[in-house]
Structure formats: structure tokens, C-alpha cells
Design a protein around this motif. Structure first.
Motif, PDB file in Angstrom:
ATOM      1  N   LEU A  93      -6.528   4.719   3.452  1.00 46.65           N
ATOM      2  CA  LEU A  93      -6.046   4.479   4.809  1.00 46.65           C
ATOM      3  C   LEU A  93      -5.892   2.982   5.033  1.00 46.65           C
ATOM      4  O   LEU A  93      -6.749   2.193   4.628  1.00 46.65           O
ATOM      5  N   VAL A  94      -4.805   2.617   5.684  1.00 48.39           N
ATOM      6  CA  VAL A  94      -4.500   1.224   5.958  1.00 48.39           C
ATOM      7  C   VAL A  94      -4.791   0.947   7.431  1.00 48.39           C
ATOM      8  O   VAL A  94      -4.292   1.649   8.312  1.00 48.39           O
ATOM      9  N   ARG A  95      -5.592  -0.075   7.660  1.00 46.97           N
ATOM     10  CA  ARG A  95      -5.931  -0.465   9.035  1.00 46.97           C
ATOM     11  C   ARG A  95      -4.835  -1.360   9.618  1.00 46.97           C
ATOM     12  O   ARG A  95      -4.228  -2.138   8.896  1.00 46.97           O
ATOM     13  N   LYS A  96      -4.664  -1.271  10.933  1.00 50.19           N
ATOM     14  CA  LYS A  96      -3.736  -2.188  11.607  1.00 50.19           C
ATOM     15  C   LYS A  96      -4.313  -3.596  11.623  1.00 50.19           C
ATOM     16  O   LYS A  96      -3.580  -4.582  11.545  1.00 50.19           O
ATOM     17  N   GLN A 115      -6.481  -0.924 -10.422  1.00 44.85           N
ATOM     18  CA  GLN A 115      -5.335  -1.810 -10.277  1.00 44.85           C
ATOM     19  C   GLN A 115      -4.125  -1.199 -10.982  1.00 44.85           C
ATOM     20  O   GLN A 115      -4.245  -0.682 -12.090  1.00 44.85           O
ATOM     21  N   GLY A 116      -2.982  -1.216 -10.323  1.00 43.64           N
ATOM     22  CA  GLY A 116      -1.752  -0.716 -10.910  1.00 43.64           C
ATOM     23  C   GLY A 116      -1.487   0.760 -10.723  1.00 43.64           C
ATOM     24  O   GLY A 116      -0.413   1.250 -11.103  1.00 43.64           O
ATOM     25  N   ASP A 117      -2.447   1.504 -10.143  1.00 40.53           N
ATOM     26  CA  ASP A 117      -2.216   2.932  -9.898  1.00 40.53           C
ATOM     27  C   ASP A 117      -1.046   3.119  -8.934  1.00 40.53           C
ATOM     28  O   ASP A 117      -0.845   2.325  -8.010  1.00 40.53           O
ATOM     29  N   LEU A 132       5.673   1.692   8.169  1.00 40.49           N
ATOM     30  CA  LEU A 132       5.533   2.124   6.777  1.00 40.49           C
ATOM     31  C   LEU A 132       5.653   0.933   5.830  1.00 40.49           C
ATOM     32  O   LEU A 132       4.910   0.824   4.854  1.00 40.49           O
ATOM     33  N   LEU A 133       6.564   0.019   6.117  1.00 32.78           N
ATOM     34  CA  LEU A 133       6.708  -1.189   5.291  1.00 32.78           C
ATOM     35  C   LEU A 133       5.440  -2.031   5.332  1.00 32.78           C
ATOM     36  O   LEU A 133       4.989  -2.545   4.298  1.00 32.78           O
ATOM     37  N   VAL A 139      -0.955  -2.239   0.845  1.00 37.19           N
ATOM     38  CA  VAL A 139      -1.428  -1.505  -0.336  1.00 37.19           C
ATOM     39  C   VAL A 139      -1.013  -2.249  -1.609  1.00 37.19           C
ATOM     40  O   VAL A 139      -1.798  -2.381  -2.541  1.00 37.19           O
ATOM     41  N   ARG A 140       0.200  -2.733  -1.630  1.00 38.05           N
ATOM     42  CA  ARG A 140       0.668  -3.519  -2.788  1.00 38.05           C
ATOM     43  C   ARG A 140      -0.160  -4.784  -2.959  1.00 38.05           C
ATOM     44  O   ARG A 140      -0.485  -5.180  -4.076  1.00 38.05           O
ATOM     45  N   ASP A 141      -0.521  -5.425  -1.841  1.00 36.11           N
ATOM     46  CA  ASP A 141      -1.355  -6.637  -1.897  1.00 36.11           C
ATOM     47  C   ASP A 141      -2.722  -6.354  -2.509  1.00 36.11           C
ATOM     48  O   ASP A 141      -3.391  -7.266  -2.988  1.00 36.11           O
TER      49      ASP A 141
END
Length: 185
Positions: A93-96, A115-117, A132-133, A139-141
Motif C-alpha cells: 500500500l502506498v501512503r499519500k 529489489q526488482g520484483d 496512479l502515476l 513504488v518504483r522509487d
């Protein structure tokens, strides 16, 4: 009745409203789609988890994630059903905003990944693709790769194109037209 038609009918009954609305993007719309109502119902959660797993079955991913709060029930439904299907996917989950204590991180659940998954990012509604971006970038970071972006509803208002420009493929269960046609049939 097939699962997609069942979900369309449930979404129309619980989550789709017509009127005059201001969206998170600031745009005005003649309809509003509050997927959380459906995603937090027992049947809706099960249907969403099943259908997202169908979309993701051919992708080489280790998990799914999304921006909290909207994606929380989507991630949970998808991970639980993935276990049931014998193809376990972990969730994140990504937090705001980053936590102001502990590890002060933006992304929760990273301990289940290397890493890399590859992961797929989930979203209830895509309008401009901005949320979404942002989630994909966070997540990429953290060192993960985005294998796909999946949405319940693509409003067809530029989000798919914005995601494609950033190198992401959007897979959606419905467009507004699809939802209305299938849900009313």
C-alpha cells in the motif's frame, strides 16, 4: 451469470451515481463512481479479487499494490483470492504522505518483496491517471518494477494515455459504456 456481469450490476446498484459532481482531479462530471461501497461489500470484494486475478494470471508479477485508501480493499481482495487460486500475490500500500514515525516510509509491505520484483498497481477509477502515476513512482522509487496497472473503471478522460506516456499499460475491467451496457443487460 458470469462474474463480470455480476460485478457490473453490483457496481451500478452500489457505486454509480448520476448528477453533477466534482472529481478528485477537479473536473466536473455528470456521474460519480464510488467503488469503495462495492469493494467493501462481501460479494463485491470477492468479485473484484476474482476478476483482477483473471487479468493478472498471464503476467509475471509477485504482487499488487495501490494508493491508500481507495486501493486498500482492492489489494486485499486480490491477494486473498490469489492465495485461494494457488498463485499467491503479496500486497503493498502506498501512503499519500510518509509516516511521521518509525521508518517514515511511503510504501507499506515492502518486506514481502525483493529489489526488482514486478508488481501490478490497482486503482478503482482512472480519470487523469495522476493518483496512479504517483503510486507507481513511489513504488518504483523503492526498487520495484511496475508490470501493469489495473483499474475497475477507466473513465476514458486521458488517464490511459498519461499512463502509456509514462510507460505503463492500463488494463481495466470496464469503461463507462461497458459498465452501463453490461450492468443493465
Amino acid at each position: 451469470m458470469d462474474l463480470k456481469k455480476r460485478l457490473a450490476r453490483l457496481l451500478l446498484a452500489k457505486s454509480y451515481k448520476e448528477g453533477d459532481f466534482v472529481l478528485a482531479s477537479g473536473r466536473r462530471s455528470d456521474y460519480y463512481f464510488d467503488c469503495r461501497v462495492t469493494a467493501l461489500s462481501a460479494e463485491g470484494s470477492w468479485l473484484i479479487g476474482k476478476l483482477f486475478n483473471e487479468i493478472l494470471a498471464q503476467l509475471a508479477i509477485k504482487g499488487v499494490g495501490g494508493m491508500s485508501l481507495g486501493a486498500d480493499p482492492l489489494v486485499s481482495a486480490t491477494t486473498v483470492i490469489s492465495w485461494e487460486l494457488g498463485r499467491p500475490l503479496h500486497g503493498l500500500l502506498v501512503r499519500k504522505q510518509a509516516k511521521d514515525h518509525g521508518t517514515a516510509q511511503f510504501v507499506e509491505g515492502l518486506g514481502n518483496f525483493d529489489q526488482g520484483d514486478n508488481v501490478a498497481m490497482l486503482e478503482d477509477v482512472v480519470t487523469t491517471g495522476g493518483s496512479l502515476l504517483l503510486a507507481c513512482n513511489r513504488v518504483r522509487d523503492c526498487g520495484l518494477k511496475i508490470g501493469a496497472c489495473c483499474a475497475i473503471l477507466d473513465r476514458e478522460e486521458g488517464g490511459r494515455e498519461a499512463l502509456a506516456k509514462a510507460g505503463y499499460n492500463l488494463l481495466s475491467l470496464f469503461t463507462r459504456k461497458d459498465l452501463l451496457e453490461l450492468g443493465r443487460s
